[in-house]
Every structure is written in C-alpha cells, then in structure tokens.
Design a protein around this motif. Structure first.
Motif, PDB file in Angstrom:
ATOM      1  N   ARG A  86      -8.519 -36.901  28.928  1.00  0.00           N
ATOM      2  CA  ARG A  86      -9.393 -37.500  30.289  1.00  0.00           C
ATOM      3  C   ARG A  86     -10.295 -38.429  29.889  1.00  0.00           C
ATOM      4  O   ARG A  86     -10.548 -39.349  30.749  1.00  0.00           O
ATOM      5  N   ARG A  87     -11.154 -38.373  28.912  1.00  0.00           N
ATOM      6  CA  ARG A  87     -12.168 -39.448  28.591  1.00  0.00           C
ATOM      7  C   ARG A  87     -11.528 -40.569  28.146  1.00  0.00           C
ATOM      8  O   ARG A  87     -11.856 -41.753  28.589  1.00  0.00           O
ATOM      9  N   HIS A 138       4.793 -29.132  38.946  1.00  0.00           N
ATOM     10  CA  HIS A 138       4.465 -28.240  37.848  1.00  0.00           C
ATOM     11  C   HIS A 138       3.512 -28.795  36.614  1.00  0.00           C
ATOM     12  O   HIS A 138       3.636 -28.317  35.770  1.00  0.00           O
ATOM     13  N   ALA A 139       2.725 -29.746  37.036  1.00  0.00           N
ATOM     14  CA  ALA A 139       1.812 -30.291  36.243  1.00  0.00           C
ATOM     15  C   ALA A 139       0.831 -29.192  36.073  1.00  0.00           C
ATOM     16  O   ALA A 139       0.366 -28.632  37.142  1.00  0.00           O
ATOM     17  N   LYS A 140       0.050 -29.371  34.836  1.00  0.00           N
ATOM     18  CA  LYS A 140      -1.007 -28.317  34.690  1.00  0.00           C
ATOM     19  C   LYS A 140      -2.193 -29.187  34.258  1.00  0.00           C
ATOM     20  O   LYS A 140      -2.240 -29.326  33.041  1.00  0.00           O
ATOM     21  N   PRO A 141      -3.037 -29.869  35.070  1.00  0.00           N
ATOM     22  CA  PRO A 141      -4.055 -30.473  34.523  1.00  0.00           C
ATOM     23  C   PRO A 141      -5.041 -29.929  33.805  1.00  0.00           C
ATOM     24  O   PRO A 141      -5.667 -30.442  32.892  1.00  0.00           O
ATOM     25  N   GLY A 142      -5.216 -28.593  34.015  1.00  0.00           N
ATOM     26  CA  GLY A 142      -5.905 -27.460  32.996  1.00  0.00           C
ATOM     27  C   GLY A 142      -5.567 -27.460  31.563  1.00  0.00           C
ATOM     28  O   GLY A 142      -6.341 -27.058  30.572  1.00  0.00           O
ATOM     29  N   PHE A 149     -14.396 -35.966  37.830  1.00  0.00           N
ATOM     30  CA  PHE A 149     -13.430 -35.028  37.214  1.00  0.00           C
ATOM     31  C   PHE A 149     -12.366 -34.580  38.225  1.00  0.00           C
ATOM     32  O   PHE A 149     -11.423 -34.338  38.131  1.00  0.00           O
ATOM     33  N   HIS A 150     -12.833 -34.262  39.389  1.00  0.00           N
ATOM     34  CA  HIS A 150     -11.977 -33.584  40.392  1.00  0.00           C
ATOM     35  C   HIS A 150     -10.982 -34.567  40.847  1.00  0.00           C
ATOM     36  O   HIS A 150      -9.736 -34.384  41.161  1.00  0.00           O
ATOM     37  N   GLU A 151     -11.340 -35.898  40.818  1.00  0.00           N
ATOM     38  CA  GLU A 151     -10.380 -36.867  41.049  1.00  0.00           C
ATOM     39  C   GLU A 151      -9.352 -37.019  40.189  1.00  0.00           C
ATOM     40  O   GLU A 151      -8.209 -37.360  40.631  1.00  0.00           O
ATOM     41  N   MET A 152      -9.593 -37.063  38.858  1.00  0.00           N
ATOM     42  CA  MET A 152      -8.685 -36.829  37.787  1.00  0.00           C
ATOM     43  C   MET A 152      -7.690 -35.863  38.063  1.00  0.00           C
ATOM     44  O   MET A 152      -6.440 -35.944  37.740  1.00  0.00           O
ATOM     45  N   ASP A 153      -8.180 -34.619  38.172  1.00  0.00           N
ATOM     46  CA  ASP A 153      -7.297 -33.558  38.563  1.00  0.00           C
ATOM     47  C   ASP A 153      -6.267 -33.861  39.725  1.00  0.00           C
ATOM     48  O   ASP A 153      -5.131 -33.549  39.732  1.00  0.00           O
ATOM     49  N   ALA A 154      -6.799 -34.267  40.635  1.00  0.00           N
ATOM     50  CA  ALA A 154      -5.928 -34.903  41.731  1.00  0.00           C
ATOM     51  C   ALA A 154      -4.803 -35.736  41.211  1.00  0.00           C
ATOM     52  O   ALA A 154      -3.548 -35.700  41.835  1.00  0.00           O
ATOM     53  N   MET A 155      -5.238 -36.840  40.623  1.00  0.00           N
ATOM     54  CA  MET A 155      -4.308 -37.857  40.061  1.00  0.00           C
ATOM     55  C   MET A 155      -3.269 -37.395  39.388  1.00  0.00           C
ATOM     56  O   MET A 155      -2.003 -37.478  39.242  1.00  0.00           O
ATOM     57  N   LEU A 156      -3.710 -36.196  38.410  1.00  0.00           N
ATOM     58  CA  LEU A 156      -2.731 -35.622  37.330  1.00  0.00           C
ATOM     59  C   LEU A 156      -1.908 -34.719  38.020  1.00  0.00           C
ATOM     60  O   LEU A 156      -0.710 -34.473  37.616  1.00  0.00           O
TER      61      LEU A 156
END
Lengths: 139, 474
Positions: free
Chosen positions: B188-189, B177-181, B141-148
């Motif tokens: 993500r899945r 200004h990407a917002k992974p949230g 999950f946290h790696e996905m956020d970093a990638m995004l």
C-alpha cells in the motif's frame, strides 16, 4: 586474490545482477551496487543518508533475494538511490546499512526502475576463492 | 532453439512431447523462424511448467515468447483446483495486470500533423512517467481499500471517466473477489504516490495512426479506419503489484516443500489453489488487477485532459482494455467436458472469440479486441480474438524482446534512437536516454511476424496495424 566487483549479466528480457567478493558479506554488498547499477551509475550516487535493513531467511539464496527486495522497497518508498553498503551476516540473518541520497533525475540519469528481484539464476556460492551472489531482477 | 526436440504440426504449432516428469505436453506457437529464434531457455521453462500439479491440456509458449523467470514470458498454463492444481505468483509475474488499452479519438492524421511535437510535450508534462515520478492523487487508507476492490469502477466514480468506459474493459473494469486485507502495508505504501503513473521499462503511451486495415468488417466494428488517430496506453499495477508479487513469491518458495511440491526452479514457486496461501495470493492478486485497471483509467483521464485542450469536443472513447499478466478463473472445455480452471497468462492476453457471452454487445459479433504492443518504431496491432480452445482463448501480447537490455545499450545510444525515430515521423519523449536505448526498436522481434503466426495458429485475426506518431516512455 579475490576480486571485489559487481557486474550485470545477460538475461532475455530483464537484467542479471552479480556481486563478487572475498566474503559472502562483500558479495552481498557488491550485489547491492549491481542493483543500483541497473538503474543508474553508482558512482553518481552520494552515500549521504543511512538506511538500516534487517532480513532473515532459511538459506543464503533466499537471504540474497530478501536483501535485494528490501533495497528495492526502500528505494521506492524513500525515492532514494544507494551507493554504499555494509552487510553483516550471521545465523541466517542479515544486518546492513545502505547509504544513499534522494533521487535526482538530472544528475543520476536513471534508466529504468527495478520491479523486484526474482529467483531466476539465484545463486550464492564460492567460485575458487571468490564468493558470488547473483540473481535476475525484473525491470 | 533446437527444433529436433519438437514435433512440427501443420497448423503453426510445435509440440514438446511428454517425457520425464511432464504431466502434459508443451506447445509452442509460431513459424519455424520464430520458434528457431527463441532461446533454449524458453523450452526449458516451458517443460518445467508442465511438471506443476493440476496442469491441464498443454503449457503454451506463444509467438512472442522469450526467456522469462520461471514461466516463459508469452506463456499460458491452466490448472484445475479440483485436481490439486496450483496458483503461481511467478506465473503471473511481478507487474500484475500489466496491460494495454486503446482509445479512439475521432481525429485523422492531418489533424495532428501540425501539433505533433506540442502534443508530445503536453502529454509528457501531464502524465507522470519514469523512475521516481509521483502521481497527483494520494489515497488514504479507506480510499485505497475502495480502489483495490473497485478497480476502474472506483476510478470512474471518482470522476475519472464514464460508465461507457467500463463495458470496454475486460471483466467490466472490476476483478471480483479481491481481498484488500491480503495486501500488505508495504504494498500500500509503495502505491501511495503512484496512482496515475506510467512507470518505466517497456511501458509507454503512444499516439498512433491506423496505418493499414487488414479486415474491413472487423475494423468497422471496432470503429477503426485507415488514417484514424488512436492512443495506446501500456502499464500495470505499479509498486503495489510489484510488492505483492515479491512477497508471495517468497512465501510460496518457502512453503512449497510443505505442500509436497518439488520445484524444478524456485521461480516456479506456487501453492495449491485451495490452500490458505493460494487463496490469499488470489485475493491480493485480484486487488492488484483492480489497481492496474484504476491506474490505466486515471491515465486515460489525463490523456483526455490534454486532448481537450488541443482538440476540444473529442471524447476519446475506449476501444478496449485487456491485461496480460493475470490468473483468472474461467470455464473451458477440456476432453469434451467443461472444467473450471485457473488460467495463468504471463505476457499473454485473453482473446475471446465471436459470440462469447463476456463480450459487450457491441463487440460480440466480432470477437474481443486483442491489443498487441510493438516497439516504438515498428508499430502495434489490433486483432480480434478467435477463441482458440487449445490456447484457452489466449493470444500473444507484444513483439517480445529479441535481445537483452545490456546488448541494446551496447548497440544504440538514446539520442541517436530519438533522432532516427524523429526522421521516421515519431516524436519520442522520455526522462531517460539510457531507457530509450534499452527499448530501441531493433531490440524487439518483428511484430508483424508475431501477429502473422498468431493468426496462422487460429489465436486471433488481424484487424489493423497502428503506426506510432508520438511515444511517451518512462
């Protein structure tokens, strides 16, 4: 007598999917087969594992859009193809079961993945005694 | 297309004059033959786009334009947030930041002649392609956020490339200004196992040779010479981008009436840029752009691994990477004053002219490399951006389809296409014969005519034509 059939129709860069049936439910089910037909021959897909799908939308067109996009998402997440569908519609809600099996590239010979169902040519309507449910999918 | 509705201008432009609910004119770019061959639906869709709130200048259909969904594919439209402008999920498309990158190899055509088939097999084995293919990288999950958030920066910091790559990627390899949230759990899945995958459809990886140089100065500036071997990668943001596009199209379609936006076509679903939905979409879309940039960076790393085995010592530097399904905030001069605009490019690439401050120093004298993917038989082009004010610094992105996939499968068989291309010197590898038939070279427009039209209209200048030698299709 109303047909129960699916077909693909021409679109510039992508593909149109059309389900035809005596009822809206049947047309939605056939549209599901047409969606599989974009990817592979539905007759090659064994309807083995059931997947339940529920959608809610303010009108029939958006409900069809949600139904097809839910199938796209399930196919991608589960790496499955679906070959049989049972759809129930009531009060803007869709309850359905899609039966399929894990993707087998050798047997299913998939042509292309579907990215999403679009609102282009999106229509759910009666034509004579037949219901037609159709839209264009992005590939 | 019925040309009688258009005003012909003498610079390769065709104007659809304002009428009815149109807020700006429509403008088609292309020769008489190219525009006449476009489907009437292109004109209908272009006219629809001109009715959207806050549109500025003109809505454009470029020489490769074809009937899309909502917006024509090969279209450009710019909107001013301060004038009530909108952002449209359909105007970006489902494959957010689908794009092309071109690698130089330092090799010459004779270097690969003897190993072409082996190289094709190795690339096909090493780079996941086609429906259901999985990448070797699984993101928590946290790696996905970093990638995004990080895009190609993130990928380089994971070891898949070097800092030198980043300056050769549009926006330095990272969409700010990407917002992974704002990226849903489903999106993500869908991406969890798709990092470093090529996809299917018109996506490809090609080994190409520089077949002809049309501008020696620009070619030298880009590091291209006749007979040089290049690698071109065409793919996008995979399942994550598709899911974001679907979710926001649906959300915008439902909310548009509430914003007082009358949609001539539901596919034009949009939201005011300054609305919560508009801002949420922009944040999620930028995250998807970063996903696409990371994906192409990982595939680049995989290509380099294959070349390192076959040609030790060749570094494969990046010429350029540019996306062609985006919405970007840019400053353009309109009616004599600079305005901050949200420029939608759907099947259109940015084409910055010489001297533009966003270009890396090594390219600034020449203009931005514009990468035009053709069909697997006809070849591709490298152009240099001209900085067309009319087109908001944009150019075409590919050959554009000349017929539907359905029609293509009626005309061609996959095995025949592969055999014919082998006779023409192209080794094709794909898990899908039907996919090959759908993508047959004859299903595409004449890429040379498209490029000529882009040059004639002042969008970009021809630099070099690339001929495929190896094509990996999904």
């Amino acid at each position: 007598m109303a047909r129960c059939a699916w077909e693909l129709f021409e679109h510039g860069a992508d593909v149109g999917v059309r389900g035809i049936g005596a009822t809206r439910e049947a047309a939605f089910e056939q549209a599901g087969l047409a969606l599989t037909g974009v990817i592979a021959d539905p007759r090659r897909v064994r309807p083995r594992d059931p997947v339940r799908i529920h959608c809610r939308a303010p009108d029939d067109e958006l409900l069809l859009l949600d139904w097809l996009n839910a199938l796209v998402t399930e196919m991608t997440l589960r790496r499955m193809l679906f070959g049989r569908f049972e759809v129930h519609l009531a009060d803007g809600e869709l309850d359905a079961t899609a039966w399929g099996e894990p993707l087998d590239p050798d047997r299913h010979r998939p042509a292309v993945e579907v990215k999403a169902a679009t609102c282009s040519e999106l229509e759910v309507s009666m034509h004579g005694d037949e219901w037609v449910a159709q839209t264009v999918v992005d590939v | 297309m019925d040309l009688s509705r258009l005003l012909a201008r003498d610079d390769g432009l065709w104007e659809l004059p304002m009428q009815g609910r149109m807020r700006v004119p429509g403008m088609l770019v292309g020769s008489r033959a190219l525009v006449a061959a476009m489907d009437d639906k292109v004109l209908e869709q272009l006219a629809n786009v001109t009715t959207l709130p806050g549109i500025v200048g003109a809505a454009l259909a470029l020489p490769d334009a074809h009937w899309g969904y909502g917006f024509p594919i090969g279209g450009v439209a710019a909107f001013d947030a301060a004038a009530g402008g909108i952002v449209s999920a359909g105007g970006v498309g489902f494959d957010i930041a689908c794009g092309v990158r071109c690698l130089l190899t330092g090799l010459r055509e004779p270097d690969i002649a003897a190993v072409k088939a082996t190289l094709a097999d190795a690339l096909a084995a090493h780079i996941p392609a086609g429906l259901g293919s999985r990448g070797a990288i699984r993101l928590r999950f946290h790696e996905m956020d970093a990638m995004l958030s990080g895009g190609a920066h993130w990928a380089v910091h994971q070891g898949w490339g070097s800092d030198a790559d980043l300056e050769r990627i549009e926006a330095g390899g990272q969409m700010l200004h990407a917002k992974p949230g704002e990226v849903s759990d489903l999106a993500r899945r869908r991406q969890k196992e798709e990092m470093g995958t090529l996809g299917s459809g018109n996506h490809y990886l090609e080994v190409q040779v520089v077949d002809a140089v049309h501008n020696a100065r620009l070619a030298e500036g880009f590091g291209l010479a006749q007979g040089d071997i290049t690698v071109m990668i065409h793919c996008g943001s995979r399942g994550l981008g598709h899911q974001i596009g679907s979710e926001f199209l649906r959300r915008m379609a439902g909310e548009a009436p509430g914003y007082g936006i009358a949609l001539p076509d539901r596919e034009l679903a949009c939201a005011p840029i300054l609305s919560p939905t508009g801002q949420a979409y922009l944040g999620a879309m930028r995250a998807a752009v970063n996903c696409a940039l990371a994906n192409r960076q990982i595939i680049t790393h995989l290509v380099r691994e294959v070349f390192a085995v076959h040609f030790p010592g060749h570094a494969l530097p990046l010429l350029y990477d540019v996306s062609h399904n985006t919405c970007k905030v840019e400053t353009h001069t309109v009616d004599g004053r600079p305005r901050e605009l949200h420029v939608h490019r759907k099947g259109a690439t940015r084409a910055l002219g010489p001297g533009h401050a966003e270009l890396p120093p090594a390219l600034r004298a020449y203009g931005q490399p514009v990468l035009i993917g053709g069909s697997m038989g006809a070849g591709s082009w490298v152009l240099a951006g001209s900085g067309s004010a009319l087109a908001f610094d944009s150019a075409c992105h590919g050959a554009g389809r000349a017929m539907s996939r359905h029609e293509a499968t009626r005309r061609w068989q996959g095995r025949e296409v592969i055999r014919d291309l082998r006779h023409a010197g192209v080794e094709v590898r794909s898990p899908s014969l039907r996919g090959i038939a759908e993508e047959a070279p004859g299903a595409y427009k004449d890429v040379d005519a498209v490029v000529d039209a882009a040059e004639a209209a002042g969008l970009a200048r021809r630099v070099a034509r690339l001929r495929p030698l190896v094509c990996i299709k999904g």
